[in-house]
Design a protein around this motif. Structure first.
Motif, PDB file in Angstrom:
ATOM      1  N   VAL A 157      33.608   3.676  -0.286  1.00 39.48           N
ATOM      2  CA  VAL A 157      33.441   2.986   1.102  1.00 39.48           C
ATOM      3  C   VAL A 157      31.967   2.452   0.249  1.00 39.48           C
ATOM      4  CG1 VAL A 157      32.084   3.217   3.527  1.00 39.48           C
ATOM      5  CG2 VAL A 157      33.528   4.828   2.599  1.00 39.48           C
ATOM      6  N   LEU A 158      31.227   2.758  -0.257  1.00 46.04           N
ATOM      7  CA  LEU A 158      29.741   1.556  -0.307  1.00 46.04           C
ATOM      8  C   LEU A 158      29.520   1.386  -1.499  1.00 46.04           C
ATOM      9  CD1 LEU A 158      26.840   4.741   0.432  1.00 46.04           C
ATOM     10  CD2 LEU A 158      28.374   3.241   2.056  1.00 46.04           C
ATOM     11  N   CYS A 200      27.342   1.768  -7.850  1.00 48.27           N
ATOM     12  CA  CYS A 200      26.158   2.289  -6.893  1.00 48.27           C
ATOM     13  C   CYS A 200      24.806   3.396  -7.553  1.00 48.27           C
ATOM     14  CB  CYS A 200      26.524   3.401  -5.571  1.00 48.27           C
ATOM     15  SG  CYS A 200      25.506   4.523  -4.681  1.00 48.27           S
ATOM     16  N   ASN A 201      24.551   2.408  -8.289  1.00 49.42           N
ATOM     17  CA  ASN A 201      23.511   2.764  -8.475  1.00 49.42           C
ATOM     18  C   ASN A 201      21.980   3.455  -8.204  1.00 49.42           C
ATOM     19  OD1 ASN A 201      24.215   1.894 -11.658  1.00 49.42           O
ATOM     20  ND2 ASN A 201      23.352   0.097 -10.934  1.00 49.42           N
ATOM     21  N   GLY A 202      22.220   5.411  -8.518  1.00 43.67           N
ATOM     22  CA  GLY A 202      21.421   6.047  -8.143  1.00 43.67           C
ATOM     23  C   GLY A 202      22.102   7.577  -7.563  1.00 43.67           C
ATOM     24  N   ASP A 224      26.291   6.839 -10.307  1.00 42.77           N
ATOM     25  CA  ASP A 224      28.087   6.051  -9.985  1.00 42.77           C
ATOM     26  C   ASP A 224      28.195   5.908 -11.049  1.00 42.77           C
ATOM     27  OD1 ASP A 224      25.469   5.304 -11.169  1.00 42.77           O
ATOM     28  OD2 ASP A 224      26.217   3.202 -11.225  1.00 42.77           O
ATOM     29  N   GLU A 225      27.968   6.844 -12.177  1.00 40.06           N
ATOM     30  CA  GLU A 225      28.781   7.197 -13.653  1.00 40.06           C
ATOM     31  C   GLU A 225      29.552   7.826 -13.557  1.00 40.06           C
ATOM     32  OE1 GLU A 225      26.015   6.173 -16.387  1.00 40.06           O
ATOM     33  OE2 GLU A 225      24.876   4.007 -15.413  1.00 40.06           O
ATOM     34  N   SER A 226      30.575   8.163 -13.840  1.00 42.14           N
ATOM     35  CA  SER A 226      31.098   9.262 -14.856  1.00 42.14           C
ATOM     36  C   SER A 226      31.423  10.050 -15.527  1.00 42.14           C
ATOM     37  CB  SER A 226      32.821   8.910 -14.010  1.00 42.14           C
ATOM     38  OG  SER A 226      33.867   8.335 -12.832  1.00 42.14           O
ATOM     39  N   PRO A 227      31.216  10.809 -15.747  1.00 37.38           N
ATOM     40  CA  PRO A 227      30.749  11.391 -16.659  1.00 37.38           C
ATOM     41  C   PRO A 227      31.691  11.697 -18.018  1.00 37.38           C
ATOM     42  CG  PRO A 227      31.614  13.385 -15.135  1.00 37.38           C
ATOM     43  CD  PRO A 227      31.466  12.005 -14.411  1.00 37.38           C
TER      44      PRO A 227
END
Length: 321
Positions: free
Chosen positions: A157-158, A166-168, A318-321
């Motif tokens: 959504v964001l 979505c950093n953070g 926001d970062e996938s592992p």
């Protein structure tokens, strides 16, 4: 009367299966599960700058689910298979609960890239059948990435389904609303906590993440026009009271409330009691102060994941592992 459950907001905490890591990554090297995990984490840190092991090697060790009604009120929060926290029982309870409530909407933060795939793979591992979840209805299929009636990922959504970042992550968007976000435990500590036998601490951490996700969910409902800001403020107050009533018996709730900050409402206007009230603009919070919360459906009633009216590791960045 039991409230109708239309949304299941959940979060998963997981740990690496050391035996599987040893067999797949280091065949013939006779690594213990602990040594295999440590070696893999060292390799990941060197090559990717993270110790987070991919979800394909992981098992769910805590899943917390918040039950939410059609009018967005918090009904209950449960930690599956507590205090045993058995991965196969957690997985079975997770999917059977979705069936029991007649397929409500899953709600997550970054769950499309981590939580849901992990729970699908866990069902595969433990031989659990999910015919309703895997039914093939084309673009209406529950697993279709854009079917938000079956699974609403708040990060999507964001970020417009990943068009932005979505950093953070959840920590950021929770704290924007005055909610605790990350507190004493972080996702990269879950493996160590599990190794030390602190399963309840992992569940409590997961429980607080679910509460954060619920409050983010409410604000996104304002964003999408399902409720007004005044209605969200009312729902938040009700949810806080719900948490306070249960805090004496739940350390996680006490900790959560201890880190709670009230959202600074920029639309609230302090009125001079001596001023002419006819000249004072109506504040956003006064506009619907007495209006009951009304749920507004945002999904096609024929979509397979539409909630039924009869239904009674830390990858949260926001970062996938």
């Amino acid at each position: 009367m039991v409230a109708q459950v239309s949304y299941l907001i959940f979060d998963v905490e997981s740990v690496a299966d050391g035996e599987l890591v040893s067999r797949i990554r280091y065949p013939g090297m006779d690594y213990s599960p602990q040594d295999a995990i440590a070696t893999y984490q060292d390799e990941l840190m060197e090559t990717r700058g993270t110790t987070f092991i991919p979800h394909t090697f992981q098992l769910p060790v805590a899943v917390v689910v918040a039950k939410v009604s059609a009018d967005f009120r918090l009904v209950d929060v449960v930690s599956l298979d507590e205090p045993e926290f058995r991965p196969h029982v957690i997985t079975q309870s997770f999917w059977r609960g979705w069936d029991a409530y007649k397929y409500p909407t899953w709600v997550t933060f970054n769950g499309r890239s981590f939580d849901v795939p992990l729970m699908e793979l866990a069902a595969y591992r433990f031989g659990i059948s999910l015919p309703k979840w895997f039914r093939g209805d084309g673009y209406k299929a529950p697993r279709n990435r854009y079917n938000t009636a079956a699974h609403l990922d708040l990060q999507d959504v964001l970020t417009n389904f990943g068009a932005a970042r979505c950093n953070g992550g959840l920590n950021l968007v929770s704290q924007m609303l005055g909610k605790p976000g990350k507190m004493d435990l972080t996702g990269d500590q879950v493996q160590q906590q599990h190794n030390e036998g602190n399963k309840k601490a992992i569940s409590d951490y997961c429980r607080c993440d679910v509460l954060d996700t619920y409050f983010v969910f409410l604000r996104t409902r304002v964003l999408t026009g399902n409720i007004t800001l005044d209605q969200e403020i009312q729902l938040v107050a009700e949810a806080k009271q719900w948490i306070e009533e249960r805090a004496p018996d739940c350390e996680a709730y006490r900790d959560y409330l201890g880190h709670w900050r009230e959202w600074a409402n920029p639309w609230a206007i302090e009125v001079d009691p001596k001023a002419d009230t006819d000249d004072v603009p109506e504040s956003a919070t006064d506009a619907a102060a007495d209006a009951p919360v009304q749920a507004v459906s945002s999904v096609d009633s024929e979509s397979p994941g539409t909630p039924s009216v009869d239904a009674a590791a830390d990858p949260k960045t926001d970062e996938s592992p």
